[in-house]
Scaffold this active site. Structure first.
Site, short mmCIF file in Angstrom:
data_model
loop_
_atom_site.label_atom_id
_atom_site.label_comp_id
_atom_site.label_asym_id
_atom_site.label_seq_id
_atom_site.Cartn_x
_atom_site.Cartn_y
_atom_site.Cartn_z
N ASP A 196 58.83 -63.07 32.81
CA ASP A 196 59.02 -61.86 33.61
C ASP A 196 59.01 -62.06 35.13
O ASP A 196 58.17 -62.79 35.65
CB ASP A 196 57.88 -60.87 33.36
CG ASP A 196 57.53 -60.71 31.91
OD1 ASP A 196 58.21 -61.28 31.06
OD2 ASP A 196 56.57 -59.99 31.63
N GLU A 212 55.98 -53.00 26.75
CA GLU A 212 55.48 -53.87 27.82
C GLU A 212 56.12 -53.47 29.15
O GLU A 212 57.09 -52.71 29.19
CB GLU A 212 55.81 -55.34 27.52
CG GLU A 212 55.22 -55.84 26.20
CD GLU A 212 55.46 -57.33 25.94
OE1 GLU A 212 54.52 -58.02 25.59
OE2 GLU A 212 56.62 -57.79 26.09
C1 FRU Z 1 56.51 -59.59 28.69
C2 FRU Z 1 55.10 -60.15 28.59
C3 FRU Z 1 54.12 -59.27 29.31
C4 FRU Z 1 53.02 -60.21 29.67
C5 FRU Z 1 53.77 -61.48 29.97
C6 FRU Z 1 53.03 -62.72 29.60
O1 FRU Z 1 57.52 -60.53 28.57
O2 FRU Z 1 54.75 -60.33 27.24
O3 FRU Z 1 53.70 -58.16 28.55
O4 FRU Z 1 52.27 -59.76 30.76
O5 FRU Z 1 54.98 -61.41 29.25
O6 FRU Z 1 53.71 -63.86 30.02
#
Ligand code: FRU
Length: 506
Positions: free
Chosen positions: A41, A216
């Site tokens: 992300d 998320e």
């Molecule tokens: C989304 C996610 C988020 C988390 C991050 C961990 O892709 O799963 O929810 O904070 O990636 O790398």
């Protein structure tokens, strides 16, 4: 014996690294990718003093997910990125996704007198599978060095899954607002705070739209609908299931936010998706961008096959930065998105233009050899005369007879009123469900289709009719597959204008 073993080990490492190095030809030219190792992300997108900051989920040690920390890069134009050292490294907790704000009035007391303290609000994941809580870190030198706040956590529900805080200043109620998710309950919780340190629960929103996958990376942003400041609406983006069953994607809701609760304008079962490809996830807006610009960036990959991305020494890349807006359509207010304008200026990059011609069958484009590096943007304005299916074939590998043995098709099926991206024969198929045709319904007026297609080595992003819909997909073509054609199955199309910008690195 010891010597032979270490020689064998050295050779094995050498051969495998060498083999993997061959994949550098897929390295994007103008999309952000880390110099080496894994990213997912985008985090903490913020603009400060002429610099766009991109923080991102990063594994500083390996080319796979793990040791999550915040990587950091800055850009003056959103095209060229300068890599900076890791901003927030893991310690006893992993540094998961979150956002940054500029605490202009030093509400947090963390400013050392500069008046532009950057505060990161992120999820600490206790990587024992037991807890996630919200933490702060701050920087008084424009993101170059960071201190973790001594009073962490600032928000802790003792919950196993509780993450991805996205914070902005809400002028009307004079407080910071945080959107954060309870992923497995399909809920966004809203919190308010006067100082970023103490958070009060406001309301929650959830169990609407698409609930096939955990929620998320939420974000809440206010817009002037159709650019009219008297008509404001809020965009709530949530990463979850995308349009295709079992594939992650980003959905959104449009509604009102009064500083406390979010009211959805649409019925609870309405499902709206940001992108109809499989490789756009975890998008968040840029805080503090200039001239009321609304920008967002997403991770260009899908959790379903992310670990299979066959690139070395990096894995994961960001989408093109997108200018976003809310516009009124017959079905209601909807999100539109286009690549930021600086990618397609009238007077720079190698440029090709052709106007007003009628096209039949399939032709290699005249300018095709000019742009033979698979890093360009096509802008086309097309009118359907009698064709049933037309568009562009890109990253084509042509044999001696001029037949394509490999290609990615971006087309419009007139009868089905469908915009599609076909990557079934696009090159390396990295997982059993990778070969697919991604599509979306798109009604077009006056038989006219306007397309913007962003191609960068291993990705294709398609925006149609001023960004009314988008399709983002990765491809892994052969290095020689760089031809492209305009095709038209049966009948004719009129090309009102065709422009191409070469964005390849020289
Ligand atoms: C989304 C996610 C988020 C988390 C991050 C961990 O892709 O799963 O929810 O904070 O990636 O790398």
């Amino acid at each position: 014996m010891k010597k032979i073993c270490s020689l064998t080990f050295f050779l094995l490492v050498f051969i495998s690294v060498k083999g993997q190095n061959l994949n550098e030809h897929w390295r994007p030219d103008f999309h952000f990718s880390p110099e080496k190792n894994w990213t997912n992300d985008p985090n903490g997108l913020i603009f400060l003093d002429g610099e766009y900051h991109l923080f991102y989920q990063f594994n500083p040690f390996e080319n796979k997910w793990g040791h999550m920390s915040w990587g950091h890069a800055v850009s003056k134009d959103l095209i060229k990125w300068e890599h900076l050292p890791v901003a927030i490294p893991e310690d006893s907790v992993w540094i998961f996704s979150g956002s940054t704000v500029i605490d202009k009035n030093n509400s947090s007391g963390l400013d050392n007198g500069n008046g532009n303290c950057m505060v990161a609000i992120y999820t600490a994941d206790y990587h024992n599978g037991k807890k996630e809580a919200q933490y702060l870190a701050y920087s008084n030198d424009k993101g170059r060095t960071w201190e973790k706040y001594a009073g962490n956590p600032v928000l802790d529900l003792n919950a196993k899954d509780f993450r991805d805080p996205n914070v902005f200043w809400h002028e009307k109620t004079k407080q910071w607002i945080m959107s954060v998710v309870l992923p497995t309950e399909y809920k966004v919780l809203f919190y308010g705070s006067p100082n970023l340190k103490n958070w009060n629960k406001l309301e929650e929103f959830g169990n609407q739209g698409d609930v096939r996958k955990i929620w998320e990376c939420p974000s809440l942003t206010q817009f002037a609908v159709d650019g009219d400041s008297t008509k404001t609406k809020w965009l709530l983006m949530v990463s979850s299931n995308g349009p295709e069953q079992d594939f992650a994607g980003v959905q959104y809701f449009i509604g009102d936010f009064d500083g406390k609760s979010f009211k959805n304008d649409n019925t609870p079962d309405t499902k709206l998706y940001v992108d109809y490809g499989k490789d756009f996830y975890a998008s968040i807006p840029w805080n503090n961008a200039t001239q009321n610009q609304k920008l967002m960036l997403g991770w260009m990959l899908n959790w379903k096959y992310a670990e299979n991305q066959p690139t070395f020494p990096w894995k994961g890349q960001m989408s093109v930065p997108r200018q976003i807006a809310l516009k009124t359509f017959p079905e209601g207010v909807r999100l539109t998105q286009l690549p930021v304008e600086q990618f397609t200026p009238a007077d720079s990059y190698r440029f090709f233009e052709k106007k007003d011609f009628v096209h039949t069958k399939e032709k290699l484009l005249n300018g095709s050899t000019l742009f033979a590096k698979n890093a360009y943007i096509i802008e086309a304005d097309l009118t359907i005369k009698s064709s049933r299916d037309f568009g562009f074939k890109i990253a084509q590998n042509l044999n001696k007879e001029g037949k394509a043995t490999q290609e990615t098709i971006v087309g419009y099926d007139v009868k089905k009123q469908q915009l599609y991206l076909d990557r079934t024969n696009s090159g390396k198929i990295i997982s059993p469900d990778f070969a697919s045709v991604d599509k979306t319904f798109l009604k077009i007026d006056n038989k006219r289709l306007r397309l913007k297609i962003v191609v960068d080595k291993m990705s294709v992003e398609v925006f149609a009719n001023d960004g009314a819909v988008a399709i983002t997909s990765l491809i892994f073509p052969d290095p020689k597959a760089t031809a492209f054609s305009l095709f038209c199955k049966k009948g004719k199309i009129k090309v009102n204008s065709l422009k191409i910008w070469d964005l390849s690195k020289k």
